[in-house]
Write an enzyme that holds these catalytic residues in place. Structure first.
Site, PDB file in Angstrom:
ATOM      1  N   CYS A  20       0.840  -1.205   0.000  1.00 45.62           N
ATOM      2  CA  CYS A  20       0.000   0.000   0.000  1.00 45.62           C
ATOM      3  C   CYS A  20       0.871   1.249   0.000  1.00 45.62           C
ATOM      4  CB  CYS A  20      -0.928  -0.018   1.220  1.00 45.62           C
ATOM      5  SG  CYS A  20      -1.935   1.456   1.385  1.00 45.62           S
ATOM      6  N   CYS A  54      -0.393   4.130   2.138  1.00 43.05           N
ATOM      7  CA  CYS A  54      -0.157   3.927   3.579  1.00 43.05           C
ATOM      8  C   CYS A  54       1.314   4.145   3.939  1.00 43.05           C
ATOM      9  CB  CYS A  54      -0.525   2.504   3.990  1.00 43.05           C
ATOM     10  SG  CYS A  54      -2.101   1.935   3.368  1.00 43.05           S
ATOM     11  N   ASP A  55       2.213   3.600   3.149  1.00 44.88           N
ATOM     12  CA  ASP A  55       3.612   3.488   3.582  1.00 44.88           C
ATOM     13  C   ASP A  55       4.615   4.286   2.747  1.00 44.88           C
ATOM     14  OD1 ASP A  55       2.786   1.757   5.567  1.00 44.88           O
ATOM     15  OD2 ASP A  55       2.992  -0.016   4.317  1.00 44.88           O
TER      16      ASP A  55
HETATM   17  C1  LIG Z   1       0.429  -3.847   5.693  1.00 47.06           C
HETATM   18  C2  LIG Z   1      -0.745  -2.908   5.577  1.00 47.06           C
HETATM   19  C3  LIG Z   1      -0.612  -1.603   6.012  1.00 47.06           C
HETATM   20  C4  LIG Z   1      -1.684  -0.734   5.924  1.00 47.06           C
HETATM   21  N1  LIG Z   1      -1.521   0.545   6.381  1.00 47.06           N
HETATM   22  C5  LIG Z   1      -2.570   1.386   6.342  1.00 47.06           C
HETATM   23  C6  LIG Z   1      -2.437   2.719   6.841  1.00 47.06           C
HETATM   24  O1  LIG Z   1      -1.367   3.121   7.316  1.00 47.06           O
HETATM   25  N2  LIG Z   1      -3.534   3.523   6.775  1.00 47.06           N
HETATM   26  C7  LIG Z   1      -4.733   3.115   6.252  1.00 47.06           C
HETATM   27  O2  LIG Z   1      -5.686   3.879   6.232  1.00 47.06           O
HETATM   28  N3  LIG Z   1      -4.864   1.872   5.741  1.00 47.06           N
HETATM   29  C8  LIG Z   1      -3.823   1.003   5.774  1.00 47.06           C
HETATM   30  N4  LIG Z   1      -3.960  -0.255   5.263  1.00 47.06           N
HETATM   31  C9  LIG Z   1      -5.252  -0.623   4.655  1.00 47.06           C
HETATM   32  C10 LIG Z   1      -6.268  -0.949   5.756  1.00 47.06           C
HETATM   33  O3  LIG Z   1      -5.694  -1.885   6.630  1.00 47.06           O
HETATM   34  C11 LIG Z   1      -7.551  -1.522   5.154  1.00 47.06           C
HETATM   35  O4  LIG Z   1      -8.081  -0.617   4.211  1.00 47.06           O
HETATM   36  C12 LIG Z   1      -8.597  -1.739   6.251  1.00 47.06           C
HETATM   37  O5  LIG Z   1      -8.082  -2.588   7.253  1.00 47.06           O
HETATM   38  C13 LIG Z   1      -9.867  -2.361   5.685  1.00 47.06           C
HETATM   39  O6  LIG Z   1     -10.737  -2.565   6.736  1.00 47.06           O
HETATM   40  P1  LIG Z   1     -11.920  -3.618   6.678  1.00 47.06           P
HETATM   41  O7  LIG Z   1     -12.638  -3.453   7.968  1.00 47.06           O
HETATM   42  O8  LIG Z   1     -12.683  -3.468   5.431  1.00 47.06           O
HETATM   43  O9  LIG Z   1     -11.264  -5.056   6.587  1.00 47.06           O
HETATM   44  P2  LIG Z   1      -9.956  -5.808   7.266  1.00 47.06           P
HETATM   45  O10 LIG Z   1      -9.166  -4.856   8.049  1.00 47.06           O
HETATM   46  O11 LIG Z   1      -9.387  -6.512   6.135  1.00 47.06           O
HETATM   47  O12 LIG Z   1     -10.683  -6.807   8.247  1.00 47.06           O
HETATM   48  C14 LIG Z   1     -11.392  -7.912   7.778  1.00 47.06           C
HETATM   49  C15 LIG Z   1     -11.887  -8.706   8.958  1.00 47.06           C
HETATM   50  O13 LIG Z   1     -12.732  -9.740   8.486  1.00 47.06           O
HETATM   51  C16 LIG Z   1     -12.492 -10.902   9.247  1.00 47.06           C
HETATM   52  N5  LIG Z   1     -12.973 -12.068   8.504  1.00 47.06           N
HETATM   53  C17 LIG Z   1     -12.642 -12.512   7.277  1.00 47.06           C
HETATM   54  N6  LIG Z   1     -13.292 -13.652   6.972  1.00 47.06           N
HETATM   55  C18 LIG Z   1     -14.080 -13.920   8.048  1.00 47.06           C
HETATM   56  C19 LIG Z   1     -15.002 -14.956   8.368  1.00 47.06           C
HETATM   57  N7  LIG Z   1     -15.254 -15.947   7.528  1.00 47.06           N
HETATM   58  N8  LIG Z   1     -15.624 -14.911   9.576  1.00 47.06           N
HETATM   59  C20 LIG Z   1     -15.410 -13.898  10.447  1.00 47.06           C
HETATM   60  N9  LIG Z   1     -14.552 -12.880  10.176  1.00 47.06           N
HETATM   61  C21 LIG Z   1     -13.885 -12.906   9.017  1.00 47.06           C
HETATM   62  C22 LIG Z   1     -10.997 -10.885   9.508  1.00 47.06           C
HETATM   63  O14 LIG Z   1     -10.710 -11.676  10.663  1.00 47.06           O
HETATM   64  C23 LIG Z   1     -10.798  -9.388   9.777  1.00 47.06           C
HETATM   65  O15 LIG Z   1     -11.057  -9.118  11.123  1.00 47.06           O
HETATM   66  C24 LIG Z   1      -2.917  -1.159   5.353  1.00 47.06           C
HETATM   67  C25 LIG Z   1      -3.052  -2.468   4.915  1.00 47.06           C
HETATM   68  C26 LIG Z   1      -1.987  -3.348   5.032  1.00 47.06           C
HETATM   69  C27 LIG Z   1      -2.140  -4.775   4.554  1.00 47.06           C
END
Ligand SMILES: Cc1cc2nc3c(=O)[nH]c(=O)nc-3n(C[C@H](O)[C@H](O)[C@H](O)COP(=O)(O)OP(=O)(O)OC[C@H]3O[C@@H](n4cnc5c(N)ncnc54)[C@H](O)[C@@H]3O)c2cc1C
Length: 309
Positions: free
Chosen positions: A134, A137-138
């Site tokens: 990303c 992000c980084d």
């Molecule tokens: C290395 C890295 C660094 C990042 N840094 C940043 C940053 O600095 N700033 C920023 O804004 N964004 C950053 N991002 C992006 C950010 O993390 C994502 O946009 C954000 O986390 C998305 O949120 P979400 O709630 O949609 O899903 P996610 O954070 O992907 O969470 C998904 C959830 O679904 C759950 N899940 C999946 N399948 C199931 C199932 N079958 N049953 C129950 N639960 C399930 C998982 O356990 C998890 O808890 C980064 C991403 C990465 C990979």
């Protein structure tokens, strides 16, 4: 079979916890399954500097603890288990977790997406220590450094162009000489004096020392010849995979598996809502996921008022 809940939230990233906070404050007594990666993608990162409210930045895991605490404070019940399957064919909806079936009038799916990694040698150890998926992000951590971008699509071109704001040099590596990127995106990257594009190059092995990434051994797939390239940062931009397999095609998705919104945050099934990266092919940020989690909670609350209570 359990009592019928108002709402079950699947997933515990920024979208899930925000949906949990809002539905809990609306007295809906939400139940959340946090999943195999409790806390979501930010559990994999060290510094988050772009989530409002943290002027000094915060580590990803700490931030996710705060989000969880806040949702739980208002009564969101969190179970640290994975949802195995769902049945949306009739209401109340059914959610199966370790062979136990939970019922709910409404569902909010917040299961996120996973970046696709290369899985090259030494990659696992360098994730978050120079290798990222990303640039938004980084990217700012690589001021005046040389970085690599791996990929040949629009995301790779966009990330490379964005990275030139910080990095002294950006090298794009692509396995082939055919680029999936649109002409305009490719041309923009190619015209940027800080960007060098190298076709027919793939990562064979990441190189590192105690400080982090130092470069990579790259290979020409046509003849297997190798060379070393120096870089302290690398951005893998070969795509994302939404986590929707457990839904078994019960909700409409696009060709890549991302859930499609039909009316605001409601999916093709009335009463099933979706938020965050599992829907979002464009922004993929914690704040946008949290924002959409809030929208889904408000939509869910109104739908319950009209259809159930
Ligand atoms: C290395 C890295 C660094 C990042 N840094 C940043 C940053 O600095 N700033 C920023 O804004 N964004 C950053 N991002 C992006 C950010 O993390 C994502 O946009 C954000 O986390 C998305 O949120 P979400 O709630 O949609 O899903 P996610 O954070 O992907 O969470 C998904 C959830 O679904 C759950 N899940 C999946 N399948 C199931 C199932 N079958 N049953 C129950 N639960 C399930 C998982 O356990 C998890 O808890 C980064 C991403 C990465 C990979």
């Amino acid at each position: 079979m359990s009592d019928i809940r108002n709402v079950i939230i699947i997933g515990s990233g920024p979208a899930g916890y925000t949906a949990g906070l809002y539905t809990a404050r609306a007295m809906l007594e939400p139940l959340m399954f946090s999943g195999y990666a409790s806390g979501g993608q930010l559990m994999l990162t060290s510094d988050v500097e772009n989530f409002p409210g943290y002027p000094q930045g915060i580590t990803g895991p700490e931030m996710m603890m705060h989000l969880r605490e806040q949702a739980e404070r208002f009564g969101c019940e969190v179970i640290d288990k994975n949802v195995a399957s769902v049945d949306f064919s009739s209401r109340p909806f059914k959610v199966t977790v370790e062979s136990e079936v939970f019922q709910s009038h409404a569902i909010i799916v917040c299961t996120g997406a996973e970046a696709i990694w290369l899985n090259a040698e030494n990659e696992e150890a360098q994730k978050g220590r120079g290798i990222s998926t990303c640039a938004t992000c980084d990217g700012a951590f690589f001021r005046d450094e040389d970085v690599l971008v791996i990929g040949g699509g629009d995301s790779a071109m966009e990330e490379a162009t964005f990275l030139t704001r910080f990095a002294s040099k950006v090298t794009i590596l692509n396995r082939r000489d055919v680029f999936r990127a649109s002409t305009i995106m490719y041309d923009r990257a190619a015209a940027n004096p800080k960007i060098e594009i190298k076709p027919f190059r793939q990562i064979k092995k990441w190189l590192s020392n105690e400080q982090g990434l130092t470069g990579a051994v790259i290979e020409d797939p046509r003849d297997g010849s190798t060379e070393e390239i120096n870089a302290t940062g690398a951005f893998i931009a070969i795509g994302h995979k939404p986590i929707t397999k457990f839904l078994e095609n019960q909700i409409e998705t696009d060709d890549e598996g991302y859930i499609v919104h039909k009316e605001h945050t409601m999916t093709s099934i009335s009463g099933v809502f979706a938020a965050g990266d599992v829907v979002d092919t464009r922004y993929r940020q914690a704040i946008t996921a949290a924002g959409m989690g809030c929208q889904a909670a408000i939509d869910c609350e109104r739908w319950l008022e009209d259809n159930v209570h």
